[in-house]
Structures are given as C-alpha cells and as structure tokens.
Design a protein around this motif. Structure first.
Motif, mmCIF file in Angstrom:
data_model
loop_
_atom_site.group_PDB
_atom_site.id
_atom_site.type_symbol
_atom_site.label_atom_id
_atom_site.label_comp_id
_atom_site.label_asym_id
_atom_site.label_seq_id
_atom_site.Cartn_x
_atom_site.Cartn_y
_atom_site.Cartn_z
ATOM 1 N N ILE A 108 3.242 -3.104 9.374
ATOM 2 C CA ILE A 108 2.237 -4.188 8.711
ATOM 3 C C ILE A 108 2.316 -4.106 7.013
ATOM 4 N N ARG A 109 2.868 -5.528 7.175
ATOM 5 C CA ARG A 109 2.767 -5.994 6.173
ATOM 6 C C ARG A 109 2.521 -6.258 4.713
ATOM 7 N N SER A 110 0.864 -6.465 4.968
ATOM 8 C CA SER A 110 0.177 -6.965 4.810
ATOM 9 C C SER A 110 -0.999 -6.370 4.422
ATOM 10 N N MET A 111 -0.864 -4.690 3.795
ATOM 11 C CA MET A 111 -1.892 -4.446 3.345
ATOM 12 C C MET A 111 -2.613 -4.463 2.366
ATOM 13 N N ARG A 112 -3.859 -5.075 2.535
ATOM 14 C CA ARG A 112 -4.427 -5.488 0.673
ATOM 15 C C ARG A 112 -5.637 -4.749 1.225
ATOM 16 N N THR A 113 -6.055 -3.422 -0.192
ATOM 17 C CA THR A 113 -6.691 -2.202 0.204
ATOM 18 C C THR A 113 -7.802 -2.388 -1.490
ATOM 19 N N GLN A 114 -8.174 -1.149 -2.038
ATOM 20 C CA GLN A 114 -9.127 -1.981 -2.885
ATOM 21 C C GLN A 114 -9.230 -0.866 -3.875
ATOM 22 N N GLY A 329 0.570 5.930 3.232
ATOM 23 C CA GLY A 329 0.377 7.224 1.767
ATOM 24 C C GLY A 329 -1.283 6.346 1.467
ATOM 25 N N GLU A 330 -1.677 6.337 0.469
ATOM 26 C CA GLU A 330 -2.643 5.593 -0.557
ATOM 27 C C GLU A 330 -2.795 4.491 -0.838
ATOM 28 N N VAL A 331 -1.366 4.510 -1.876
ATOM 29 C CA VAL A 331 -0.890 3.302 -2.379
ATOM 30 C C VAL A 331 -0.077 2.647 -2.029
ATOM 31 N N GLY A 332 0.450 1.669 -2.287
ATOM 32 C CA GLY A 332 1.793 0.762 -2.254
ATOM 33 C C GLY A 332 2.741 1.014 -3.684
ATOM 34 N N ARG A 333 3.677 0.397 -4.402
ATOM 35 C CA ARG A 333 3.714 0.659 -5.356
ATOM 36 C C ARG A 333 4.545 -1.205 -5.570
ATOM 37 N N THR A 334 3.966 -0.851 -7.218
ATOM 38 C CA THR A 334 4.189 -2.675 -7.636
ATOM 39 C C THR A 334 5.694 -2.820 -7.388
ATOM 40 N N PRO A 335 5.512 -3.984 -6.924
ATOM 41 C CA PRO A 335 7.121 -5.070 -7.308
ATOM 42 C C PRO A 335 7.368 -5.452 -8.672
ATOM 43 N N GLN A 336 7.012 -4.937 -9.076
ATOM 44 C CA GLN A 336 8.142 -5.122 -11.139
ATOM 45 C C GLN A 336 8.610 -3.996 -11.223
ATOM 46 N N ILE A 337 9.266 -3.770 -11.305
ATOM 47 C CA ILE A 337 9.781 -2.278 -11.816
ATOM 48 C C ILE A 337 9.619 -2.197 -13.355
ATOM 49 N N PHE A 346 -0.133 0.023 -6.794
ATOM 50 C CA PHE A 346 -0.285 -1.468 -6.121
ATOM 51 C C PHE A 346 -1.148 -1.290 -4.665
ATOM 52 N N ILE A 347 -1.904 -1.910 -4.754
ATOM 53 C CA ILE A 347 -2.757 -2.402 -3.576
ATOM 54 C C ILE A 347 -3.325 -3.194 -3.388
ATOM 55 N N ARG A 348 -1.777 -5.060 -3.423
ATOM 56 C CA ARG A 348 -2.701 -6.176 -3.533
ATOM 57 C C ARG A 348 -2.181 -6.241 -2.177
ATOM 58 N N ALA A 349 -0.713 -6.449 -1.737
ATOM 59 C CA ALA A 349 0.287 -6.284 -1.009
ATOM 60 C C ALA A 349 0.978 -5.152 -0.268
ATOM 61 N N LEU A 364 6.791 -7.009 13.254
ATOM 62 C CA LEU A 364 6.070 -7.117 11.924
ATOM 63 C C LEU A 364 4.259 -7.735 12.278
ATOM 64 N N TYR A 365 3.739 -7.474 11.118
ATOM 65 C CA TYR A 365 2.489 -8.096 10.990
ATOM 66 C C TYR A 365 2.492 -8.210 9.571
ATOM 67 N N GLY A 366 1.974 -9.726 9.314
ATOM 68 C CA GLY A 366 1.671 -10.256 8.332
ATOM 69 C C GLY A 366 3.151 -10.201 7.392
ATOM 70 N N SER A 367 3.057 -10.750 6.110
ATOM 71 C CA SER A 367 3.767 -11.227 5.315
ATOM 72 C C SER A 367 3.574 -11.360 4.054
ATOM 73 N N THR A 368 4.966 -10.999 3.335
ATOM 74 C CA THR A 368 3.888 -11.847 1.687
ATOM 75 C C THR A 368 5.064 -12.270 1.047
ATOM 76 N N ASP A 369 5.045 -12.873 -0.006
ATOM 77 C CA ASP A 369 5.310 -14.067 -0.941
ATOM 78 C C ASP A 369 6.867 -13.249 -1.212
ATOM 79 N N ARG A 370 7.594 -14.074 -2.051
ATOM 80 C CA ARG A 370 8.961 -13.814 -1.522
ATOM 81 C C ARG A 370 9.827 -12.592 -2.857
ATOM 82 N N ASP A 371 8.696 -12.719 -3.619
ATOM 83 C CA ASP A 371 8.411 -11.139 -4.409
ATOM 84 C C ASP A 371 7.497 -9.615 -4.237
#
Length: 423
Positions: A108-114, A329-337, A346-349, A364-371
C-alpha cells in the motif's frame, strides 16, 4: 449477544502478573451490542485458525528507501531499486530476499494518516483512533485476542516482543492485555516455576482452596479478575515449553538471520502455529532524523532475512493462507532529505505492506507523485487499513461495543475495507 462487566480491575502485585495483565484503566463495559451479526463470522474465523503477526518498525521506516523508491529524483537518495519476482514491482536493493517474496505482498503506497509524532502515532496505528479521544481504545492485538482467541487456552492470546505499544486492551479490560516478552522471544526470568511439579501442584491446590473460601463472602469483580489472572499465569507455566527454541534456533537462524529480530520472527511463527492469534515483533531504530541511509541499510540487513524467512516458513507449513503478516510503523519519512542526511516524520504519503491470510499478493495499491510528496490515487486512512485487516481475518470491522451507554465501533465512522487487497 452477551455481556461483560469490568470495573476497576485489581491486579496481583506479583511481577509475573504485572507483566501479563497490567490494566489500561477501569471502565465498565455494560454490554456488547451489535455483536452478532459478527459473532458467527468471528467464530468461523476462529475455527479456521486465523492469525496475525505484526512486524512493527518502531520510529517509522522510510517508504522512499524501501518500497516506494524515486530513483533520479531529488528526494530519491542513494539507494537503488531492484526488480522483484512480480513484473512492475520494485523495491530497495537491500531487500533482495524480500524481492523474491513480492508475489505474496500487497504494498500500500498511499497511506495518508493523521498523527505525526511518536506517542500519538504509535497509539493511532495500533488502535485506528486518535489518542486525544476521551476513551482508551484497544490495540489491534487486543481486538484480535478477543474475537479470535481461545479463553481456555494455556497460551496468551496477545504476545508482544519488545516494548512497543501504548494503548493496551483499553475498554476491553485486562483479560486482553498483551503478554510482554523480550525482543528475542525469551521469557523473563521470573516465569520460572518456583518449585518442582509436585510442590507447584500442592501450592495450586492450596491457592484454589483459599480463593474459593474467600469468594464465598467476597463477590466483587476485582477479586474474580485477580483469580482469573492467577489461573492464566499458572496455565502459562504449563505451556512455557512452547517458548523454548534453544534446540531449533541454530538451524532456523540460517534462514532468519542470527539477530534478536530474526529470533523474534521465528518465535512468532512458533506461537501462531501453537494457536496464539496475535503476535507483535518490534524492530527498533527507524527514527532516522540523521544518517537515514546508514540507519536504514543496517536495519534492512536485519529485516530482509527475518521477514522473508518468516513468510517462507509460514508457507512451507501451510500456515500463510490463514496468517496475516502486517509490516508497518507509526509514520513514514519525509521525501525531503534534511541537512543531517536524515528524513523526518511524514504522514501525507507513505507505505504499509500486508501479506498472507486473506490478502491478494503480488500487487501495488495506490501511488504517490514523482517525488513522493502526495498521494495521487486511492488514499488509505488508519480506519481503512484496520477495516481491511479485520475483514481479512474474518472479523466485523464495524462491530459495536458499549462503555456504559456509549457505543464505540471497532473502526471509525466512514472506514471501509480496501476490497482490492482482499483475496
């Protein structure tokens, strides 16, 4: 339809009982409305030996450095993707063994959490409810223990390896609290019997007599709860041999890797095979605000053999079809390094992976933009994820419980299982 009442549960002061049944607070559960419709479904799931193993990546693993890579983009980092055994699915080069298990995975590549911070996120991703709710909600392990566990079993229904999790059984009461053991699957030293079997039997008989005499004049719920805890502890001592993997581990470590996490994954397989419906195994040190790539490479070197070994072992023993394995886990990590070569929360994607019982693999389920900054399609919330997990296990994701007169549902309003993920 049945009822369950819990007032403030008095727990024994013995360390063993504290470890097994530390209550999350006293709440009276008056009745379990709406329960079935789902009762027959849950009973059927229990008959089918439905199980769940949660591999918890404490701190939050980076989706871009594992399963949603962005090679050539400013956010991509130094790791490179490799092809898996499923056309169109790639993952990190440091997961080569898992790449050969991709046909089992629903990514699942499209988690969007709070909840972006650790305590709130840990609570939210264990319960599917926000921590600021007034009511303490039960963790996923407690819910599964209630509906898929056997109350008469010697083994606990909810085993946690490590210290992750901060909600416990919530309003379900201390019967469904997790039993904590070490991250390597070893029982704590204080679970050793206090004497030989004959001595222990005499002590048990004496305890039974004293408890029965006490119960004649003291009928309060806390006394009954204390007695239940005592009996569970004694039953566990009879079944403790299941936790002894000393003779099997030398051979198993060739597959799982000679690490605490690998040993924990092997123990999880042993426990679900023995009938435990929910086991959580934690891997630490994903909170990589600095040196993200050093951190993740080291973690994946441990994760790859342990996770792939678990899936292979379950399949070879015909357990995978009824055992759901969840990686999150509880969150993802930011695209920005950031300027410390790290990635922040990071929780938006971000990404979660499911495999096994009730899940259609190789997708694969869901997707994110190129970055990797936003979800492009099919966003999945905490409630949607839990509804999917419960449905895969044969549970009703909208079962209703009552705390006093207040109804509370297993998943928040609007939560829907992701049908495309289900087999």
């Amino acid at each position: 339809m049945f009822s369950m009442n819990t007032s403030r549960e008095h727990l024994g002061r013995r360390a063993f009982l504290k470890a097994t049944l530390a209550t999350a607070g006293g709440f009276a559960v008056a009745n379990w409305g709406g329960l079935f419709s789902s009762q027959s479904i849950a009973q059927e799931a229990a008959r089918q030996n439905k199980r769940c193993i949660l591999l918890w990546m404490n701190g939050g693993a980076s989706q871009i450095d594992t399963f949603d890579m962005k090679p050539g983009r400013p956010t991509g980092g130094p790791f490179r993707p490799i092809q898996t055994n499923v056309n169109g699915i790639q993952m990190c080069e440091y997961l080569p063994l898992m790449a050969q298990q991709a046909n089992k995975l629903a990514i699942i590549r499209s988690m969007r959490t709070q909840s972006p911070d650790h305590p709130d996120g840990i609570y939210h991703m264990h319960t599917c409810y926000r921590q600021n709710e007034r009511m303490p909600h039960p963790e996923i392990g407690a819910m599964i223990a209630k509906y898929l566990g056997n109350p008469d079993a010697d083994l606990p229904s909810f085993v946690r390896m490590g210290s992750v999790g901060n909600a416990g059984a919530g309003y379900l009461g201390p019967r469904y609290e997790p039993f904590h053991i070490g991250t390597d699957g070893r029982l704590p030293y204080f679970t050793d019997p206090v004497g030989n079997p004959q001595s222990q039997e005499r002590r048990t008989e004496l305890l039974n007599f004293m408890e029965q005499e006490h119960a004649r004049e003291h009928q309060a719920d806390p006394f009954a709860s204390h007695r239940t805890a005592e009996l569970r502890a004694l039953r566990l001592m009879r079944a403790r041999q299941v936790f002894n993997i000393q003779s099997e581990w030398p051979r198993a470590q060739e597959r799982y890797g000679n690490t605490s996490f690998g040993r924990g994954c092997f123990m999880a397989r042993k426990l679900v095979e023995a009938g435990v419906p929910f086991v959580e195994v934690g891997q630490e040190n994903y909170d990589s605000h600095a040196d993200n790539f050093v951190c993740h490479k080291a973690n994946m070197d441990v994760l790859d053999p342990a996770w792939s070994g678990l899936l292979q072992d379950l399949q070879e023993r015909n357990l995978l079809q009824n055992t759901l394995v969840v990686w999150m886990g509880e969150v993802g990590r930011t695209p920005q390094i950031n300027n410390r070569a790290g990635r922040d929360h990071f929780i938006r994607a971000w990404t979660i992976v499911l495999a096994g019982g009730g899940i259609r693999g190789g997708q694969l389920y869901g997707s994110t933009d190129r970055d990797g900054r936003e979800v492009v399609d099919n966003p999945v919330s905490e409630g949607d994820l839990f509804a999917t997990i419960y449905t895969a296990l044969g549970m009703n994701p909208r079962v209703r419980h009552y705390v006093g007169t207040r109804p509370i549902w297993a998943t928040p309003e609007g939560s829907r299982p992701v049908r495309a993920l289900l087999s």
